[in-house]
Design an enzyme around this catalytic site. Structure first.
Site, PDB file in Angstrom:
ATOM      1  N   CYS A  11      -9.619  -7.085   4.715  1.00  0.00           N
ATOM      2  CA  CYS A  11      -9.982  -8.396   5.589  1.00  0.00           C
ATOM      3  C   CYS A  11     -11.790  -8.135   5.891  1.00  0.00           C
ATOM      4  O   CYS A  11     -12.339  -8.311   5.094  1.00  0.00           O
ATOM      5  CB  CYS A  11      -9.325  -7.926   6.819  1.00  0.00           C
ATOM      6  SG  CYS A  11      -9.299  -9.589   7.824  1.00  0.00           S
ATOM      7  N   HIS A  66      -3.792  -7.925   4.706  1.00  0.00           N
ATOM      8  CA  HIS A  66      -3.625  -6.590   5.254  1.00  0.00           C
ATOM      9  C   HIS A  66      -2.376  -5.921   4.739  1.00  0.00           C
ATOM     10  O   HIS A  66      -1.249  -6.179   5.026  1.00  0.00           O
ATOM     11  CB  HIS A  66      -3.170  -6.770   6.621  1.00  0.00           C
ATOM     12  CG  HIS A  66      -4.469  -7.192   7.679  1.00  0.00           C
ATOM     13  ND1 HIS A  66      -5.529  -6.407   8.099  1.00  0.00           N
ATOM     14  CD2 HIS A  66      -4.765  -8.284   7.802  1.00  0.00           C
ATOM     15  CE1 HIS A  66      -6.441  -6.926   8.588  1.00  0.00           C
ATOM     16  NE2 HIS A  66      -6.174  -8.331   8.788  1.00  0.00           N
ATOM     17  N   GLU A  96      -1.615  -2.983   5.018  1.00  0.00           N
ATOM     18  CA  GLU A  96      -0.832  -1.820   5.993  1.00  0.00           C
ATOM     19  C   GLU A  96       0.232  -2.230   6.774  1.00  0.00           C
ATOM     20  O   GLU A  96       0.912  -1.580   7.457  1.00  0.00           O
ATOM     21  CB  GLU A  96      -2.042  -1.445   6.968  1.00  0.00           C
ATOM     22  CG  GLU A  96      -2.585  -2.393   8.009  1.00  0.00           C
ATOM     23  CD  GLU A  96      -3.640  -3.162   7.630  1.00  0.00           C
ATOM     24  OE1 GLU A  96      -4.592  -3.621   8.258  1.00  0.00           O
ATOM     25  OE2 GLU A  96      -3.789  -3.505   6.170  1.00  0.00           O
TER      26      GLU A  96
END
Length: 525
Positions: free
Chosen positions: A86, A181, A183
């Site tokens: 990002c 993202h 994660e």
């Protein structure tokens, strides 16, 4: 065989994203140590750190602003793989000669990206296949800016209709940027992406395992304390229990634990702690019976904050009294864990890399003149639980629900009395017992009973009775920042209610709390 579990490590530079700790956890789940530092870590510090790879995390700033945070130059000069996520991708683009602009369409939430090129990062990763045979991935987006020009030497790795450059890569330098993202769990293939980066591109071995962490912690504790004596405040919670088990294995009889029984614990909790540690494991535990002292100081006090301060201050007094009876204790052990370290550093300075040297949890007196040993300070909560199991602690102890420091003192609304604590202890025990019997205990994140200092009319046989009210609370949550009330089966709630009213003298009514967080907090006080 001894492993250096920190030799191969991933450095995560934090630009202020709410997801940064998730990145560290994802890397560790793969089996590789990772550490979070602030974005303005110096070039010399980065070189001295010798990372196997670097991840540039997200952040709330805009790279289009002149004063926006930038990655240290050493990141791109070190010769190790770099993954920008990002904001991390955007600053990588800007610093290497690309361009970023504010997007007319902000992307927040679910998106589907189309993979391009032959990057090692996304190789063989897909959720779906496009009509032209391209891989499609379901991902989570959260950005207002976008890369509009890639730096020289970079190729397109991913795109969406509103973000034509949603991923870029330079295979020769092993630099990769993703606008999404990986994660968060919404990005379904996020774990595989991290595995490609950490295991293949950074060539790390899976050395970060519970067995190796325990071995490393034992070695460090022995080096740190030598033959000195160590004192630990044992609460029965997960963190202090794991510290007790770890230190006992490392230094045996050099450890003394003080367990303060304040009269505000769950049913049989004091006996269970003594059985587990003193009787079964052979740990030296001093049990300080201080119920009358605590209840005496709490008499007439209704304000929740005052109750907390009295309970905390009295705990320190009792602990201090017991500590002064012991001879030659030089170390105080604490169950500080990694999120505590990160959060206290951020609170003090706004920078995650300024790690506190003295994490004074619970406000223990500064004049106690102990040195501090914190064997869990590198670990996240899930890792603490994993090493607890590795050390032989029972599953139910390691995965028990959180219990507030002031105990039942903040689950009795208003003034705390022995009568109220005894009633609440029994009600709470019945609730948890039935949750376990119905296989609901581990489906909820936290469950407990609350004593309400109001009386309600009830009917028993031919007589009316005017007695106390108990509220039940059960929630489901991932991070305890937000929580949803648990939708327990009506039959289960009915059984719990009937048992509490029939088995506990003094209770005429049971309610179930259906408030979510926010707006309500999980605890009532």
């Amino acid at each position: 065989m001894t492993h250096d579990i920190h030799a191969q490590r991933i450095l995560i530079l934090d630009f202020g994203s709410q997801y940064t700790q998730l990145i560290a956890r994802r890397v560790r789940e793969i089996g590789v140590f990772s550490e979070i530092r602030a974005w303005d870590m110096s070039d010399d510090e980065i070189r001295a750190y010798k990372p196997s790879g670097i991840i540039l995390a997200g952040g709330p700033e805009s790279t289009t602003e002149e004063e926006a945070p930038r990655a240290p130059e050493a990141v791109f000069a070190l010769g190790v793989p770099v993954l920008g996520i990002c904001y991390g991708m955007q600053t990588m683009a800007m610093q290497m000669g690309g361009w970023v602009e504010s997007s007319a369409i902000r992307e927040f939430g679910y998106a589907q990206i189309k993979a391009h090129g032959q990057s090692s990062l996304l190789q063989d990763i897909k959720d779906h296949v496009d009509q032209d045979g391209s891989a499609l991935l379901d991902v989570w987006m959260s950005h207002g800016d976008k890369v509009t020009k890639m730096p020289e030497g970079f190729e397109l790795m991913a795109s969406t209709p509103s973000c034509p450059i949603a991923g870029m890569y330079n295979e020769a330098k092993k630099f990769y940027g993703v606008q999404f993202h990986p994660e968060v769990t919404h990005t379904l293939q996020g774990k595989r992406l991290f595995e490609h980066f950490v295991l293949q591109l950074c060539a790390c071995e899976k050395l970060w395992t519970p067995a190796n962490i325990v071995e490393d912690a034992i070695k460090k504790v022995r080096e740190q304390v030598g033959t000195d004596k160590v004192l630990l405040g044992l609460s029965g919670g997960v963190d202090s229990s794991v510290v007790a088990a770890l230190l006992h294995r490392a230094i045996g009889d050099q450890l003394t634990c003080v367990f303060v029984d304040n009269g505000l614990l769950r049913k049989n909790e004091g006996d269970q702690v003594m059985d587990m540690f003193a009787k079964n494991m052979g740990v030296r535990v001093i049990r300080a019976d201080a119920e009358q002292l605590f209840l005496g100081k709490l008499a007439g006090v209704s304000d929740p904050e005052k109750k907390r301060k009295i309970i905390g201050g009295t705990f320190i007094d009792v602990f201090d009294t017991e500590a002064t009876k012991l001879q030659e204790v030089k170390w105080l052990a604490q169950g500080t864990i990694y999120p505590d370290v990160i959060e206290s550093a951020a609170a003090k300075t706004g920078k995650a890399h300024v790690i506190k040297s003295h994490h004074n949890v619970g406000g223990l007196p500064e004049d106690m003149a102990f040195k501090l040993v914190e064997p869990l300070r590198e670990l996240f909560k899930d890792e603490v639980r994993a090493i607890g199991l590795e050390l032989g602690l029972p599953y139910d102890m390691v995965y028990r629900h959180p219990f507030p420091g002031p105990g039942l003192g903040v689950r009795i609304l208003g003034e705390v009395k022995k009568e109220y604590a005894d009633i609440l202890r029994e009600a709470d025990a019945i609730f948890l017992e039935e949750l376990r019997a119905a296989d609901w205990y581990h489906k909820t994140s936290q469950a407990f009973a609350v004593f309400l200092p109001v009386k309600s009319v009830g009917v028993v046989g031919d007589g009316r009775r005017y007695e106390w009210v108990i509220s039940l609370r059960a929630v489901e949550t991932v991070d305890f920042m937000t929580a949803r009330w648990a939708h327990l089966p009506y039959e289960l709630l009915e059984k719990v209610s009937n048992r509490i009213i029939n088995e506990i003298s003094g209770v005429s009514r049971v309610c179930y709390d259906v408030s979510s967080k926010p707006p309500a907090t999980i605890e009532w006080e």
